[in-house]
Write a protein that holds these residues in place. Structure first.
Motif, PDB file in Angstrom:
ATOM      1  N   ILE A  40       0.966  -1.083  -0.023  1.00 24.36           N
ATOM      2  CA  ILE A  40      -0.093   0.103   0.119  1.00 24.36           C
ATOM      3  C   ILE A  40       0.812   1.173  -0.196  1.00 24.36           C
ATOM      4  N   ARG A  41       0.683   1.805  -1.028  1.00 24.12           N
ATOM      5  CA  ARG A  41       1.769   3.363  -1.096  1.00 24.12           C
ATOM      6  C   ARG A  41       0.758   4.537  -1.103  1.00 24.12           C
ATOM      7  N   LYS A  42       1.354   5.394  -0.500  1.00 24.89           N
ATOM      8  CA  LYS A  42       0.852   6.893  -0.235  1.00 24.89           C
ATOM      9  C   LYS A  42       1.547   7.826  -1.086  1.00 24.89           C
ATOM     10  N   ASN A  43       2.812   7.485  -1.297  1.00 25.82           N
ATOM     11  CA  ASN A  43       3.591   8.504  -1.616  1.00 25.82           C
ATOM     12  C   ASN A  43       4.245   8.096  -2.910  1.00 25.82           C
ATOM     13  N   PRO A  44       3.666   8.709  -4.123  1.00 28.23           N
ATOM     14  CA  PRO A  44       3.998   8.331  -5.558  1.00 28.23           C
ATOM     15  C   PRO A  44       5.466   8.553  -6.019  1.00 28.23           C
TER      16      PRO A  44
END
Length: 173
Positions: free
Chosen positions: A102-106
């Motif tokens: 799960i990524r929030k920072n592209p």
């Protein structure tokens, strides 16, 4: 802590393998199972796959949040799980592994790159970087959420019939 984690994961893997090879346990009503939600994704190696491709195999879905900046509180647990998944991936036991990061920072380095370069893990299984609105991880949000927060990392055990038969996260210890 790593030995405890390895023991806990080992027990869960044995349980899942037992369920896969002894379906009478499931039929007896001793375990509550739910169907796993199918999804299709492209992993970090560019390979398109679906969870349903692994029907007939025991499957582990590993949901984590490995990116920079890194959750320091979760780091030891993540490293331990990655090390055990690497060992499991090298074994010849028909267990399939899928990591959904799960990524929030592209703009962050990919979780797979961090695992391989920083922790020296040989990621030989499907690794998916999942951004909002979380196409794959969103299907399993009830398992990786605890009191409204992300329980990082979480492992979901799926039997040969594509049913969820167990969940492990930092709140189930």
């Amino acid at each position: 802590m790593k030995k405890l984690l390895a023991a806990v994961i080992g027990v869960f893997i044995i349980l899942i393998l037992a369920l896969a090879f002894f379906p009478s346990l499931l039929e007896s009503g001793q375990f509550v199972i739910k169907p796993a939600s199918d999804f299709t994704a492209v992993d970090e190696n560019g390979i398109k796959f679906s969870l349903s491709d692994y029907k007939g195999n025991v499957t582990i879905i590993h949901i984590t949040g490995l990116e920079t900046p890194l959750c320091i509180e979760c780091e030891e647990e993540m490293i331990g799980q990655l090390e055990q998944l690497e060992v499991l991936s090298k074994s010849n036991n028909n267990v399939k592994i899928v990591t959904i990061n799960i990524r929030k920072n592209p703009y962050s380095t990919t979780g797979k790159s961090i695992a391989e370069e920083t922790y020296e893990i040989n990621v030989s299984w499907n690794w998916v970087e999942d951004f909002e609105p979380y196409q794959a991880a969103g299907l399993y949000q009830e398992y990786w959420t605890y009191n409204g927060a992300f329980s990082n990392p979480t492992i979901i055990f799926i039997d040969t019939n594509q049913s969820i038969v167990g969940v492990y996260n930092i709140y189930t210890l």
